[in-house]
Design an enzyme around this catalytic site. Sequence first.
Site, PDB file in Angstrom:
ATOM      1  CB  THR A  72      -0.923   0.148   1.314  1.00  0.00           C
ATOM      2  OG1 THR A  72      -0.076  -0.109   2.350  1.00  0.00           O
ATOM      3  CG2 THR A  72      -1.932  -0.994   1.189  1.00  0.00           C
ATOM      4  N   GLY A  73       2.084   1.234  -0.059  1.00  0.00           N
ATOM      5  CA  GLY A  73       3.022   2.393   0.103  1.00  0.00           C
ATOM      6  C   GLY A  73       3.327   2.724  -1.698  1.00  0.00           C
ATOM      7  CB  ALA A  74       4.813   5.989  -2.453  1.00  0.00           C
ATOM      8  CB  VAL A  75       8.163   1.963  -3.468  1.00  0.00           C
ATOM      9  CG1 VAL A  75       8.725   0.920  -4.323  1.00  0.00           C
ATOM     10  CG2 VAL A  75       8.962   3.317  -3.530  1.00  0.00           C
ATOM     11  CB  CYS A  94      15.601   7.036  -5.797  1.00  0.00           C
ATOM     12  SG  CYS A  94      15.605   7.654  -4.025  1.00  0.00           S
ATOM     13  CD  GLN A 135      17.548  12.982  -2.990  1.00  0.00           C
ATOM     14  OE1 GLN A 135      18.843  12.911  -2.569  1.00  0.00           O
ATOM     15  NE2 GLN A 135      16.711  11.991  -2.661  1.00  0.00           N
ATOM     16  CB  SER A 162       6.942  11.109  -4.337  1.00  0.00           C
ATOM     17  OG  SER A 162       8.068  11.126  -5.463  1.00  0.00           O
ATOM     18  CE  LYS A 210      19.975   5.765   2.917  1.00  0.00           C
ATOM     19  NZ  LYS A 210      18.709   6.340   2.625  1.00  0.00           N
ATOM     20  CG  HIS A 236      15.197  11.868  -6.852  1.00  0.00           C
ATOM     21  ND1 HIS A 236      13.994  12.354  -5.885  1.00  0.00           N
ATOM     22  CD2 HIS A 236      15.615  10.752  -5.886  1.00  0.00           C
ATOM     23  CE1 HIS A 236      13.804  11.702  -4.829  1.00  0.00           C
ATOM     24  NE2 HIS A 236      14.780  10.841  -4.677  1.00  0.00           N
TER      25      HIS A 236
HETATM   26  O1  L14 Z   1      15.956   3.834  -0.426  1.00  0.00           O
HETATM   27  O2  L14 Z   1      13.623  10.492  -0.523  1.00  0.00           O
HETATM   28  O3  L14 Z   1      17.465   4.555   1.051  1.00  0.00           O
HETATM   29  O4  L14 Z   1      13.379  10.012   1.817  1.00  0.00           O
HETATM   30  C1  L14 Z   1      15.620   6.703   1.882  1.00  0.00           C
HETATM   31  C2  L14 Z   1      15.396   7.921   1.686  1.00  0.00           C
HETATM   32  C3  L14 Z   1      14.634   6.208  -0.407  1.00  0.00           C
HETATM   33  C4  L14 Z   1      14.120   7.700  -0.424  1.00  0.00           C
HETATM   34  C5  L14 Z   1      16.308   4.666   0.317  1.00  0.00           C
HETATM   35  C6  L14 Z   1      13.762   9.767   0.562  1.00  0.00           C
HETATM   36  C7  L14 Z   1      15.599   5.959   0.446  1.00  0.00           C
HETATM   37  C8  L14 Z   1      14.158   8.404   0.775  1.00  0.00           C
END
Ligand code: L14
Length: 346
Positions: free
Chosen positions: A15-18, A132, A159, A162, A223, A252
């Site tokens: 049910t999340g955005a992804v 992302c 970024q 969403s 990351k 982004h």
């Molecule tokens: O996958 O935009 O590490 O707040 C962590 C923060 C993805 C998006 C990840 C955000 C994210 C994110």
Amino acid sequence: MSNQKQFTVAVVGATGAVGEQIIRLLAERDFPIKELRLLSSARSAGKVIPFKGQDVIVQEATPDSFRGVEIALFSAGGDISRQLVPHAVEHGAVCIDNTSAFRMDPETPLVVPEVNVDKISEHKGVIANPNCSTIQMVAALKPLYDRYGISRIIVSTYQAVSGAGAKAIDEMLRQSRDVLEGNDVNPQILPVGSLPVKHQIAFNAIPQIDKFGDNGFTYEEMKMINETKKIMGDDSIEVTATCVRIPVVYGHSESVYVELKSDFDVEEVKALIADAPGIVLQDNPQEQVYPLATDAAGKLETFVGRVRRDLNNPRALNMWIVSDNLLKGAAWNAVQIAEYIAIEQQ
Ligand code: L14
């Protein structure tokens, strides 16, 4: 097609955005599915999601949910992945994990198919989907890495909200209305950090995504730095990043300065980018053509423009890289990996 193997597929975080985009892509791509198991927190269990004309009821994700599951796509946050991925693996599923939980685990391949598809087959039950912002950058830089080598990258990101989920989108839109109507804004979601302090995102730019580490960089920046080296398979690449949240809903954007290891011709660079899989060159300053988040939203590709030689370092380039953070940045990269696994297991 008819005697193609069909898979039992689980989506955790349905049910999340992804998760929503993963389900849409599985349908659109006609992924060979025997059974689709939609899983979520207890809070969202019971919701009904249509899939190819059928209603699928969302169930609470528990260690037992993965009995018979062959492919599991996780995007319900790092804690859920750390907790449930081991159970899914135990039940024999190949897990494609969209969180940062396993990305830097040396046993876990970190895959962007356009860059290191060969790593998929090395998995021991888990394949990590990168961050992302990292995905779109390495996909765009891969052809340059292969042809010239890369010594250094300096990236600043712009970024979309969403990335932090549907409630961050709501917050940005609500704050925008509040500002326009002259009401007080009451920030509640962004930045997502370790403190309860929140900042206005509407009509603003917040130089913080994820929490801060002791070195002054945010986790999002680290990351990009660590994942880029792992995906490219080259620890010698120097990377520095500044990640900024801006009031854009989808897509982004990244300003990237990249130092190459050998001389290059800018026209050849553009040709290599234009020919790269999954990449679209949009670069015609004379006509004011360059990538825009509003154009990239809803698309699977990564868009590159503003390609130009640096004025001080003739071996360096500046460019602008844009992609839909929920698609190539998350759901599409994950479904692409799932498609490779499905082909491998035919
Ligand atoms: O996958 O935009 O590490 O707040 C962590 C923060 C993805 C998006 C990840 C955000 C994210 C994110």
